[in-house]
Design an enzyme around this catalytic site. Structure first.
Site: not given
Ligand code: SAM
Length: 210
Positions: A68, A95, A116, A152, A189-190, A192
């Site tokens: 992360e 990164d 992202d 999504d 995931t969060e 999701e």
């Protein structure tokens, strides 16, 4: 993604035993970190860590590394992992563009979850499925290249299908509405959970390359 600064997060992340410091020193030698020869799965952009922590609990014979970029996001995952202490899970705060400096034929599978979307065309190379990043992933894989992505974002999905196939990846599996399928194996995931609660379809693609 809007980022909330969390006071003390950099210090907490840099002092935690679950976060690997100077990870470049383990390039090609990650077995020594886990003290075993098990496969290593990598999640890039792991956010607050729910997905990778649940994976590490469910699959103790696989090693997991979560990457992360921001300490202020990763700190939540660090707090969770410190409470349960899983020997098969470590975090790196960096990164994604640095993965080729950290791993050399160490990784079996990369997960990209709700990356992202970078909707503007001029930012396309910042997408984690752009050829810029696919180049970075290339040397990290042990044998076959293997990526599983969920999103999504329909535009990111369309872009990624083209980017993967242009780069020589074969599509192994594709799903345009994950929650209409059998979800027994799925670990949400969060992001999701938030999108599913809003009724958004979740896209999933699995690709491989020799
Ligand atoms: N994967 C999590 C989920 O599904 O809940 C988080 C999704 S969030 C939209 C994207 C995450 O990727 C953020 O935590 C962001 O900081 C991280 N990220 C974005 N670009 C990155 C990069 N180049 N390297 C590492 N992490 C990155």
């Amino acid at each position: 993604m809007r980022l909330k600064h969390i006071k003390g997060s950099e210090e907490k992340v840099s002092l935690s035993k679950v976060v690997i410091k100077n990870p470049e020193q383990y390039k090609g030698k990650w077995k020594s970190v886990f003290n075993n020869k098990n496969k290593i799965y990598l999640e890039i952009g792991m956010g607050k860590g729910d997905f990778i922590i649940e994976n590490a609990i469910r699959y103790p014979n696989i090693n997991f590394i979560g990457i992360e970029k921001y300490a202020s996001v990763m700190v939540r995952a660090v707090q969770k992992l410190e409470e349960i202490n899983l020997p098969n899970l470590k975090f790196i705060c960096t990164d994604a563009k640095n993965v080729n400096t950290l791993f050399q034929k160490n990784i079996t599978l990369i997960y990209l979850n709700f990356s992202d979307p970078w909707p503007k065309k001029r930012h396309a190379l910042r997408r984690l499925t752009s050829p810029y990043y696919l180049d970075k992933y290339e040397p990290v894989f042990q044998e076959k290249k293997h990526i599983i992505m969920k999103t999504d974002n329909r535009k990111l999905m369309e872009y990624s299908i083209k980017s993967f196939t242009d780069y020589g990846y074969q599509i192994e599996d594709i799903c345009l509405d994950l929650y209409r399928e059998d979800l027994a194996e799925n670990i949400p995931t969060e992001y999701e959970k938030k999108f599913v609660a809003k009724g958004c379809p979740i896209y999933k693609i699995e690709v491989k390359k020799d």
